[in-house]
Design a protein around this motif. Structure first.
Motif, PDB file in Angstrom:
ATOM      1  N   SER A 152     -10.283   0.080  -1.359  1.00 35.94           N
ATOM      2  CA  SER A 152      -9.968  -1.134  -0.592  1.00 35.94           C
ATOM      3  C   SER A 152      -9.467  -0.742   0.802  1.00 35.94           C
ATOM      4  O   SER A 152      -9.371   0.443   1.117  1.00 35.94           O
ATOM      5  CB  SER A 152      -8.983  -2.029  -1.353  1.00 35.94           C
ATOM      6  OG  SER A 152      -7.866  -2.338  -0.603  1.00 35.94           O
ATOM      7  N   ASN A 153      -9.196  -1.731   1.634  1.00 40.18           N
ATOM      8  CA  ASN A 153      -8.812  -1.369   3.003  1.00 40.18           C
ATOM      9  C   ASN A 153      -7.308  -1.472   3.249  1.00 40.18           C
ATOM     10  O   ASN A 153      -6.630  -0.489   3.455  1.00 40.18           O
ATOM     11  CB  ASN A 153      -9.614  -2.175   4.025  1.00 40.18           C
ATOM     12  CG  ASN A 153      -9.618  -3.665   3.713  1.00 40.18           C
ATOM     13  OD1 ASN A 153      -8.932  -4.114   2.795  1.00 40.18           O
ATOM     14  ND2 ASN A 153     -10.371  -4.426   4.480  1.00 40.18           N
ATOM     15  N   SER A 202       0.813  -1.222   0.000  1.00 39.43           N
ATOM     16  CA  SER A 202       0.000   0.000   0.000  1.00 39.43           C
ATOM     17  C   SER A 202       0.843   1.267   0.000  1.00 39.43           C
ATOM     18  O   SER A 202       2.034   1.243   0.302  1.00 39.43           O
ATOM     19  CB  SER A 202      -0.902   0.007   1.234  1.00 39.43           C
ATOM     20  OG  SER A 202      -0.111   0.279   2.381  1.00 39.43           O
ATOM     21  N   ILE A 238     -13.452   2.664   1.505  1.00 40.02           N
ATOM     22  CA  ILE A 238     -12.853   1.389   1.098  1.00 40.02           C
ATOM     23  C   ILE A 238     -13.581   0.720  -0.060  1.00 40.02           C
ATOM     24  O   ILE A 238     -13.032  -0.179  -0.696  1.00 40.02           O
ATOM     25  CB  ILE A 238     -12.722   0.403   2.288  1.00 40.02           C
ATOM     26  CG1 ILE A 238     -14.087   0.041   2.857  1.00 40.02           C
ATOM     27  CG2 ILE A 238     -11.818   0.971   3.361  1.00 40.02           C
ATOM     28  CD1 ILE A 238     -13.992  -1.136   3.838  1.00 40.02           C
TER      29      ILE A 238
END
Lengths: 434, 372
Positions: free
Chosen positions: A278-279, A207, A274
Motif C-alpha cells: 500500500s502507499n 504506518s 505499493i
C-alpha cells in the motif's frame, strides 16, 4: 551630628546602588544577548494591535527568520517601515504594495529565494530552485491555471512567523510536515473539487514510517515530502514508485528487479512496491503477508495450482520455520539465563540467526524460493546450535543443583559430627570434673 | 663473627610422632599452651563472638578463590571481561569459584559490619581494647576497599560507571581531591589504567596490609581475652559461682567450625542458585545506563549525597556530604578514646549513636533501592 549621619546614609545608599548596578548590568546585557536582535518596525507597532489576518504580534515577528536576518515588513510589502506615520509608511511613493495576491506569492518569495548570489550571504547551502520546482508541482500548475485554493509558499511555511525548517516548531520541520499537509489534504470539504482521497494522513499515522518518525524520533524516516517532493510536490507515477521507495529500501528494489514480478507488474500496469505494501498505510510486514493463507497478499493474484502459489507457500513455510526455531532457542536461553547461567556467547550467535531471518525477509523480494531457502537454512543451523547451547546450560544448572544437594548433605553430616564431638567432649569433661 | 648459642635439646613425651618431632625442635606444646589455656566466657550473648571468626573464614575463602581466579584472569581493558566470561563458561568449576568469591566478598562485608556493631553495643571496644577496635575499624575500611576495587575487575558496564561515579566522590575533596582522583584512576578518566591499578590494589596492596592487621587483631584478642558484656560482668561479680567459661580449644573452636561450615553451606547455596552475573562489557563511549548505583554497602552514602542540595549556603552540597562522612568515620574510629569509662554516662549516648547510625544506614540503603 545629624548631617554626618545623613552623609553616611547617602554614601551607603550610593554604594548599594553602584553594587546593584554592577550586578544587574551583566544580567541585563546577558538577557539582551539571549533575545534575537530584531530591528524596530513602525509597522509592527500598529499591526500588533490588529486582529488577524492583518495583525502581527511583536513575538510572532521576532520569531520570524526573516526579521532575525534583518529584513523588514517593507522587504515583502514595500513602503517605509521606519516612518512612524501610517500615511508615510504605507505611501505609494515609498513603494507600498500592500497584501500580495496569492498568485503573486511564489514569485515574490522567489525574488530572494531564487537569487543564488543573494541567498548565499545568509545560507550558502540553501537551494534556490524552489520556484522552478513549484512550477512543476500539482500546486504550481493549478495556480498557474488560476486555482487560488492550492498551496502557495505561505500555506506550508506560515507567514510573519516563518521559522527555519530545522526548528522543531516550524510547520515544515520533518516532525510537522504530515500535519501541515493534512490541513488541506484531510479536509474532505476543502478537497471535494479535486476528487482525490482525504485519508492519506490517517493512513500515514498508522504506518511504520510515522512510528519511526514520531515514536522513535528518527528524523530520517519518510514523511509526505520524502516521497512526493516538497516544492515540486506531486504523486509519483506508477513507473516511478519503485525509484522512490528504493532511495531507502535499496536491496529490496534490486531483488525485485531480478524477480518475475517486475515484468508481470509492468504488464498489469501495477505499481511495484505499493501493490503489496500500500502507499500511505504501510504497516509493519509480517510473514503472513507472503504465502497462501487468508492474510497473504500473494493470493490476490495467485491461485492454487499455479507455480507462484506454490512458491509463495514455500517461502512462507521457510520463514515461519526459522522464526519458530529462533523463538524456541530464545525460550531455552531465557530460561537458562533466568537460572543465572552465562549464555552470552549463545546470545551473540542467536542475534546472527535473527540477522539470517531478516536477510531472508529481504531476499523474498526476489520471489525465488531457492534464494530464500539459502538464508533460512543458514539461520536454522544457528538456531539449532543455540538451542543446544541452551539445553546444555540447563543440564549444567541441574548438575550444579545436584552437586549443591550433595554438598549440603555432607555439610549437615559434618555439623552433626561436630555437635556429637562437642557433646562427648563436654560430657567427658563434666564426668571427669565431677 | 659470633655464632648463635646452641639451643638445649628438648625431650617430648607426646603420643603423636609428628607432634613429638615438632615439639622436640620448636617447643610445639609451648606454642599451643596459650590456646589450651584460653577460655571463652559463656553467657546468653556468647553467639556474637562467632561473627569475627566467620568474617575471618570468609576472608580465607576470598584469598583461596582469589588465587584460583588469578590463574585465568587478565587485568587489561581488552581482556578482563573476556577472561571472566571464559572463567564463567569454559573453566571447570570456574563459575563456582567466581560466584563464591563474589558472594563471600559481600557476606564478609556484611559480617564485618555486624561484628563492628556487636562490639559497639556490647561495649567491647572500651579500655583496654582500644587498639583491637582501631585495627578492626581499619580492617572494615580495607574490606570496603577490597569491594570497591574488586567490583571494577570484570570490566562490565555497571562496574565501569559505578567506578566512574565512585572515584568522582573523593575527587570533590578540597586540595587533595584532584590528585587523589588522578591517583585512583591513573589519569583523568576511568580507563584500562584504572583497571590495572585497581587490580594491583586488590591482589597485592590490600591483601598485604589486611593480613598484617588481621594478625595484629587476633594477637590483641588472644592477649586481652574475650570481653564480657557489662551487665553479665556485674551479674558474675555479684554471684561469682555463676560465672561460666569454656575452653577455647576444642570446645569453642568446634562450635566456630560449625559456624564456618554453615557459612560454607550458605555460600554454596547462593553460588549454585544465584551465580554472580557478568553483565555486558564496559563501553566508555556509550551513555551511562539508567539507575547506576554502587554496591549495596555504599548505597547509604550514595543516597545521602544524592539527597543533599547542590548548595548548602555557600558550600557545595556534595563536598559537605563527603566531609560529613569523613568526620563521622573519624569519630567512629576514635570512639574508644572519646567514649571514656566503660561504665560512664557517655556510653548511653554512644549506644544511642550506634542505634541511630544502624537505623540510618539501613533506612538509606532501603530508600536507595526503592528510589528511582
Amino acid at each position: 551630628m545629624a548631617g554626618a549621619l545623613k552623609m553616611k546614609l547617602t554614601r551607603q545608599l550610593l554604594s548599594l546602588t553602584v553594587a546593584a548596578g554592577c550586578l544587574l548590568l551583566p544580567a541585563t546585557l546577558w538577557s539582551a544577548e539571549a533575545r534575537p536582535q530584531v530591528a524596530k518596525s513602525s509597522c509592527v507597532e500598529c499591526h500588533s494591535a490588529f486582529p488577524p489576518p492583518t495583525g502581527v504580534s511583536e513575538a510572532q515577528w521576532a520569531a520570524d527568520i526573516h526579521a532575525q536576518k534583518g529584513l523588514s515588513c517593507a522587504s515583502c510589502h514595500g513602503g517605509d517601515a521606519k516612518d512612524p506615520s501610517p500615511e508615510g509608511a504605507m505611501s505609494k511613493k515609498a513603494g507600498f504594495r500592500g497584501k500580495p495576491k496569492r498568485t503573486e506569492i511564489p514569485a515574490l518569495c522567489a525574488k530572494c529565494h531564487a537569487d543564488g548570489a543573494y541567498m548565499r550571504q545568509y545560507n550558502p547551502s540553501l537551494r534556490t530552485d524552489q520556484l522552478a520546482q513549484y512550477r512543476t508541482s500539482v500546486h504550481g500548475k493549478r495556480l498557474a491555471q488560476g486555482d487560488t485554493k492550492v498551496a502557495v509558499c505561505i500555506d506550508c511555511h506560515s507567514v510573519h512567523g516563518i521559522r527555519s525548517a530545522k526548528d522543531t516548531r516550524s510547520t515544515v520541520n520533518p516532525l510537522n510536515v504530515a500535519s501541515t499537509c493534512s490541513r488541506c489534504h484531510s479536509d474532505a470539504n476543502y478537497m471535494k473539487d479535486y476528487k482525490i482521497k482525504t485519508d492519506q494522513f490517517a493512513g500515514y499515522s498508522a504506518s511504520v514510517h510515522h512510528e519511526a518518525m514520531v515514536v522513535r524520533g528518527d528524523l530520517s524516516a519518510p514523511t509526505c515530502t520524502t516521497c512526493h517532493g516538497n516544492h515540486g510536490a506531486a504523486p509519483p507515477g506508477v513507473a516511478s514508485v519503485e525509484n522512490v521507495c528504493s532511495t531507502c529500501h535499496v536491496f529490496q528494489a534490486q531483488l525485485f528487479d531480478t524477480s518475475p514480478h517486475k515484468a508481470a507488474f509492468a504488464a498489469m500496469g501495477a505499481a511495484s512496491c505499493i501493490t503489496c505494501h500500500s502507499n500511505h498505510r504501510i504497516v509493519h510486514p509480517t510473514d503472513k503477508f507472503v504465502g497462501t493463507g487468508n492474510e497473504a497478499i500473494c493470493t490476490n493474484c495467485h491461485a492454487a495450482g499455479d507455480p507462484g502459489f506454490a512458491a509463495a507457500g514455500r517461502i512462507h513455510d521457510d520463514l515461519v520455520k526459522l522464526d519458530e526455531a529462533l523463538k524456541r532457542s530464545a525460550e531455552v536461553l531465557d530460561k537458562a539465563e533466568r537460572s543465572g547461567m552465562e549464555v552470552s556467547q549463545a546470545r551473540l550467535e542467536e542475534a546472527q540467526g535473527r540477522d539470517s531471518l531478516t536477510k531472508a525477509r529481504v531476499t523474498l523480494h526476489s520471489f525465488q524460493p531457492d534464494k530464500v531457502e539459502q538464508d533460512t537454512q543458514a539461520g536454522m543451523k544457528i538456531a539449532a546450535k543455540t538451542y543446544q547451547a541452551g539445553l546444555q546450560a540447563l543440564a549444567e544448572r541441574d548438575y550444579r543443583r545436584k552437586g549443591l544437594g550433595l554438598t549440603l548433605i555432607t555439610i549437615l553430616v559434618v555439623l552433626a559430627g561436630l555437635r556429637l564431638y562437642i557433646r562427648q567432649t563436654e560430657s567427658k569433661n563434666q564426668s571427669g570434673g565431677s | 663473627m659470633g655464632s648463635a648459642p646452641e639451643a638445649a635439646p628438648r625431650s617430648s613425651t607426646h603420643r603423636n610422632p609428628l607432634v613429638r618431632w615438632l615439639d622436640e625442635r620448636f617447643g610445639w606444646e609451648d606454642l599451643l599452651a596459650p590456646l589450651r589455656h584460653k577460655t571463652v566466657p559463656v553467657h546468653k550473648l556468647s553467639y556474637w563472638y562467632f561473627l569475627g571468626g566467620i568474617t575471618l573464614f570468609l576472608f580465607i575463602i576470598q584469598v583461596l578463590t582469589g588465587i584460583l581466579l588469578l590463574l585465568y584472569y587478565r587485568a587489561s581493558a581488552n581482556e578482563a571481561f573476556e577472561s571472566v566470561q571464559y572463567i564463567m563458561t569454559q573453566v571447570q568449576f570456574g563459575w563456582l569459584v567466581r560466584s563464591i568469591h563474589s558472594w563471600s566478598a559481600n557476606l564478609m562485608i556484611f559480617t564485618a559490619f555486624a561484628h563492628m556493631f556487636s562490639v559497639l553495643f556490647l561495649r567491647a571496644y572500651t579500655k583496654p581494647r582500644e587498639l583491637t577496635w582501631l585495627t578492626g575499624m581499619v580492617l572494615l575500611f580495607l574490606a570496603l576497599g577490597f569491594g570497591f576495587s574488586g567490583y571494577l575487575l570484570p570490566w562490565n558496564t555497571l562496574a565501569f560507571f559505578a567506578t566512574k561515579v565512585g572515584t568522582e566522590i573523593p575527587g570533590q575533596i578540597p586540595v587533595i581531591g584532584k590528585p587523589l582522583l588522578i591517583f585512583l584512576r591513573g589519569g583523568e578518566e576511568v580507563t584500562g589504567a584504572t583497571l590495572t591499578r585497581f587490580f594491583g590494589f586488590h591482589v597485592a596492596l590490600l591483601p598485604g596490609i589486611t593480613t598484617l592487621l588481621i594478625a595484629a587483631h587476633i594477637l590483641l584478642i588472644q592477649r586481652l581475652g574475650m570481653s564480657v558484656p557489662p551487665s553479665q560482668e556485674a551479674a558474675w561479680k555479684a554471684l561469682p559461682p555463676s560465672k561460666r567459661e569454656m575452653p577455647f580449644f576444642p570446645n569453642f573452636f568446634a562450635r566456630e567450625l560449625m559456624a564456618w561450615y554453615i557459612a560454607l553451606g550458605v555460600l554454596g547455596l547462593l553460588a549454585a542458585l544465584y551465580p554472580w552475573e557478568l553483565g555486558s562489557k564496559a563501553d566508555p563511549f556509550v551513555p551511562a545506563p539508567a539507575g547506576i548505583r554502587p554496591e549495596w554497602y555504599f548505597v547509604f552514602m550514595f543516597q545521602t549525597l544524592k539527597l543533599i542540595p547542590a548548595k548548602v549556603g555557600p558550600i557545595d552540597g556534595e563536598l559537605l556530604g563527603i566531609l560529613g562522612f569523613g568526620v563521622v568515620g573519624l569519630i567512629w574510629v576514635l570512639l574508644p578514646f572519646l567514649g571514656g569509662d566503660r561504665y560512664g554516662r557517655r556510653q548511653v549516648f554512644i549506644r544511642g549513636l550506634g542505634v541511630f547510625a544502624l537505623a540510618y544506614m539501613l533506612g538509606m540503603t532501603v530508600y536507595g533501592y526503592l528510589a528511582k
